[in-house]
Structures are given as C-alpha cells and as structure tokens.
Scaffold this active site. Structure first.
Site, PDB file in Angstrom:
ATOM      1  N   SER A  23       0.848  -1.193   0.000  1.00  0.00           N
ATOM      2  CA  SER A  23       0.000   0.000   0.000  1.00  0.00           C
ATOM      3  C   SER A  23       0.884   1.243   0.000  1.00  0.00           C
ATOM      4  O   SER A  23       2.111   1.141   0.050  1.00  0.00           O
ATOM      5  CB  SER A  23      -0.906   0.006   1.225  1.00  0.00           C
ATOM      6  N   LYS A  24       0.217   2.374  -0.043  1.00  0.00           N
ATOM      7  CA  LYS A  24       0.943   3.653  -0.162  1.00  0.00           C
ATOM      8  C   LYS A  24       2.022   3.819   0.905  1.00  0.00           C
ATOM      9  O   LYS A  24       3.079   4.371   0.643  1.00  0.00           O
ATOM     10  CB  LYS A  24      -0.046   4.811  -0.043  1.00  0.00           C
ATOM     11  N   ARG A  25       1.729   3.334   2.093  1.00  0.00           N
ATOM     12  CA  ARG A  25       2.709   3.576   3.150  1.00  0.00           C
ATOM     13  C   ARG A  25       4.002   2.788   2.941  1.00  0.00           C
ATOM     14  O   ARG A  25       5.003   3.037   3.600  1.00  0.00           O
ATOM     15  CB  ARG A  25       2.103   3.316   4.527  1.00  0.00           C
ATOM     16  N   GLY A  60       5.621   3.069   0.302  1.00  0.00           N
ATOM     17  CA  GLY A  60       6.396   3.852  -0.659  1.00  0.00           C
ATOM     18  C   GLY A  60       5.732   3.833  -2.015  1.00  0.00           C
ATOM     19  O   GLY A  60       4.538   3.605  -2.119  1.00  0.00           O
TER      20      GLY A  60
END
Ligand code: GLU
Length: 468
Positions: A240-242, A244
């Site tokens: 996911s976005k977290r 990177g």
C-alpha cells in the site's frame, strides 16, 4: 489452440506495480506460447476512470516494453454489445427481469442482517410472472444462477477451488439504466477477444466463480484461470501507499531501467531455480504458470536497486548517455559542452560501476562536465581538505606539470606515487585530497582515471582552487 491473454486495468490511477507484474506475466505467457497478449482498458466506471490514468497506463506499459498485440479495447465503448448479451440470456431463460426498488433491496438486506444471515438477493423475481411487474419501474436483468451444486475452478496457480452455488446470488447483469455491470462486461469482452487464459491478481478469484456462471449460461468456451498472489510489503502486509512508491512512473523517476524492473517483477512470484538475473529472452523461454508461487511475494526495494545496478553495468555506455544527459545538464544549469561530453563518454564506464540508478549515474558524472572546481559534496569531503592536504595539493599541481605532455592514466599514477614518496607521505594522503579536489566527493572512479580524463589543464585548475 493459440494462447490469448489480456491485461485489463481499470484506469482509476497510475499503473500500479502489481498491475505491471500482472501485465508482465500475461505478456510472457503469451510470448512463451507464441500467442497474443491483448490490452483492455476497463473504463466502465465512468466516475472513476480518467484520461490521465489511461495515458499513465499506456505510458507505463510502453516504458516497461510490454507492447500489446492489436488495438486497445475500451470496455465502455462496448456497452451495447454487453447489453445485447444480457438480452440474449434473458431470451434463453438464463436471466430474468427484477423489479425490486432500491428501498426493497435495503429492507431485504436489513432483514437478513437482523436474522444473522448472509446478505444476498433472495431471488424474489426469479420465477415471478412478469405480469406482476409494477408500472413505471425499469427492471434490472439478473442472472438465473444455479442454486444447487458447486462451481469448481481448476486454477492454474491456486489449484482446485470450489464454491457452493447456494452462496452466490442472482447477480445483476444489466442495470435499470441499461448499463452493464462489471461482471458481465469482463466476461463478454474476454469471450469476444478470444481470451484463452485469464491471468490476474487473486483478489479477482471470487469474481471468477460468478463470471464462470455467466460463461456457462452462454455456453461459451471457458478460459483457463490463473490467479496470482498479490504483492506484499516487506512487513508482510498488502502493498500500500505507506510502503512507498506504488506507480511504475515513480520507479522510472527513481532512475530504474525497464529491464531491471521487468527482471525484478518476474522474480516476484515466479521462480526458475535460484536464478536471480534473467534476461527477457530467457524469461520468455522459461515462463510458465506452474512455477508461480501460491503465497504472496514481498517487495524488497534494496533488492530491486541492486538488480538495477547490475543492469546499469550491463548497459552499453552509448545507450546510457542520452538517459543521463538531461539530468546532468539540469544540475549543471547549462548544456554540456564538447569537452564535457568527451569526458563523460570516457568516464561513463568507470562511473557506472559505482552507480545503482540513472539518478546516481547522472549525479556522479556531473563533475566531469564542469569547468573549474566542483562544489564540495559534504562535510566528509570538506574534512579531507585539511591545511596540510591543501598544501600538498598545491605542490602536486606543480609536480604534475612536468607530465603534462605525456598525460595518461599510468603516467599520472607514477607521477603521483613519486610525488607522495618525495613528500614522505602515504599515497592515500595525496590520493584522497586529490579525489575531493577533482570530483568534490570522497567517492569517485579510480582517481588516476579521473585525472587522466580531466586532462592537465583542468586538473591543475581544480588543484589550485582546492589548495586555496
Ligand atoms: N479491471 C480489473 C482490475 O483492474 C481487472 C479485471 C480482470 O483482470 O479480470 O483490477
């Protein structure tokens, strides 16, 4: 049978790294079997599909070198065909009109929820006489799904997967406004495009059962399914976005080479023994679905960067030059002149051995393109230029002058060694300040190579500048 695969992204954002891997697997599978790899843009969700997303997907796939065969299919443009199939199913008795209002459906779900039952359409219009239809209500078309037995998928990655038909309700095929549902559109498009193998993320496995019911109702040939496990982050959670960057464009901006990303994505979920470095040609030869693993793979940025470093070293210098020149010029704030270009060309091989990305490569080359002293990179480099070191550099400038007429790597090395000896210092005590004076940094290609490439005049100028 000619193998036909497809990549079917929904253009609601950038080309996701997981999507890129799905595309790669489809592409490789088709190439391996001498078949076709098609591209379908699933733009039926009008609210979320955007033109920039379509452009980003096409751009990302192009950059990755995953060229599709034939024209791109745009799903939305085929809505009339999807509706036609829904009406065929209606006519054949495999589908029916349902006149439930949204409110009625809400009440149905609420009642099911209250009774602790799974929420699904209860089939109340399945066998009801259409004469009961309320006036002025536009009906949806629902699939008359099998209510007993099982639907079994022999998935080429997941193995045999079974669902009780009682768990699947009569899904909507065509909405009241005449637009097809996603489930119908996928099936009709895959059929019309002649898709033989559906290779996609395993988040679609549940859809496959429903899609298969439509296919069977139509009596169409069933594609083989291969649902590949999703990519997880290093912590084991779904990527996911977290974690990177998610978009392929971000990896391009990081200075990765498409061949390196292809190789990395290939190894993410597929293996051939212990082979880590696999050329695309080799991948086409080897790729098949039986070696796709069943457990999610973990994305490892450091591994990707290391792989990129390998591909960078393998790329011919003249191919790298146009890839790095724009960034060199941006840093320089000017065009690289003929002298700079000549130095970069000569220095490329040495610098690429020490760079992992195109960004690093460009940044490590800039000092060659400059005229005069490069800026000092950091405190570490600044620390090298002690008063003693500066004094040595001033003397070295004078000492090297004698060799200006005969300026080669070997000659320079001999001269610097002689100089260090005559000064009674270790070679490193001269070489490291020399490196900082010439490149601005404590890391550079072999220092004698750098001196040789910069030439006597430029070396002297930088030495004197550093000597202060
Ligand atoms: N459009 C779907 C997605 O982007 C893929 C559908 C499919 O491959 O069947 O997730």
């Amino acid at each position: 049978m000619t193998v036909v695969t497809r990549f079917a992204p929904s253009p609601t954002g950038f080309l996701h790294i997981g999507g890129a891997r799905t595309a790669l697997f489809n592409w490789l599978f088709a190439k391996h079997h001498g078949g076709k790899y098609l591209l379908r843009i699933e733009d039926t969700d009008r609210a979320r599909s955007t033109q920039p997303a379509i452009a980003a997907i096409l751009d990302g796939l192009g950059w990755l070198g995953l060229q599709h065969d034939g024209e791109v299919t745009y799903q939305f443009s085929r809505a009339a065909r999807h509706a036609e199939v829904a009406h065929q199913m209606l006519a054949a008795g495999n589908a029916y009109h349902c006149y439930c209002s949204p409110q009625e459906l809400d009440e149905m779900r609420a009642a099911q929820k209250a009774a602790g039952k799974p929420m699904r359409y209860d089939g109340r219009w399945r066998d009801r006489d259409p004469k009961d239809a309320p006036a002025g209500v536009a009906p949806v078309i629902r699939l008359k799904a099998p209510q007993t037995g099982q639907t079994v998928i022999k998935d080429l990655v997941q193995g045999e997967v079974t669902v009780e038909n009682a768990q699947l309700d009569d899904m909507i095929l065509l909405r009241a406004d005449g637009t097809p549902t996603y489930m119908l559109a996928v099936v009709v498009d895959d059929h019309d495009m002649g898709v033989t193998h559906v290779i996609r993320g395993d988040d679609h496995l549940n859809n496959a059962f429903r899609q298969l019911q439509i296919i069977r109702a139509m009596g169409w040939p069933e594609p083989a399914y291969a649902h590949i496990p999703l990519i997880h982050g290093p912590d084991g959670a779904k990527l996911s976005k977290r974690h990177g960057a998610l978009g392929v464009d971000a990896y391009r901006d990081m200075g990765l080479l498409p061949a390196a990303l292809r190789n990395y994505l290939l190894r993410l979920g597929w293996g051939h023994g212990d082979d880590e470095i696999i050329s695309t040609q080799q991948a086409i030869e080897w790729f098949d679905l039986d070696a796709v693993g069943r457990s999610p793979s973990r994305f490892d940025m450091a591994k990707l960067i290391n792989l990129n470093a390998h591909y960078l070293r393998e790329t011919p210098d003249d191919e790298l030059l146009p890839m790095v020149l724009p960034r060199v010029e941006e840093t320089l704030g000017a065009k690289v002149d003929a002298i700079g270009l000549e130095r970069i060309t000569r220095g490329m091989n040495g610098v690429k051995q020490r760079s992992r990305t195109l960004i690093e490569l460009a940044d490590n080359l800039v000092f060659y393109a400059r005229t005069g002293a490069p800026p000092i990179a950091d405190d570490k480099a600044r620390g090298v230029l002690t008063p003693e070191a500066k004094s040595l550099l001033g003397k070295l400038a004078a000492a090297l002058e004698a060799d200006a007429a005969n300026w080669g790597e070997k000659q320079v090395e001999d001269a610097v060694r002689r100089f260090a000896e005559s000064m009674g210092v270790k070679l490193g005590q001269v070489a490291q300040p020399l490196r900082v004076a010439l490149s601005g940094s404590t890391v550079s290609p072999g220092i004698f190579e750098v001196v040789a490439i910069l030439g006597p005049a430029e070396t002297r100028a930088r030495l004197l500048a550093a000597a202060g």
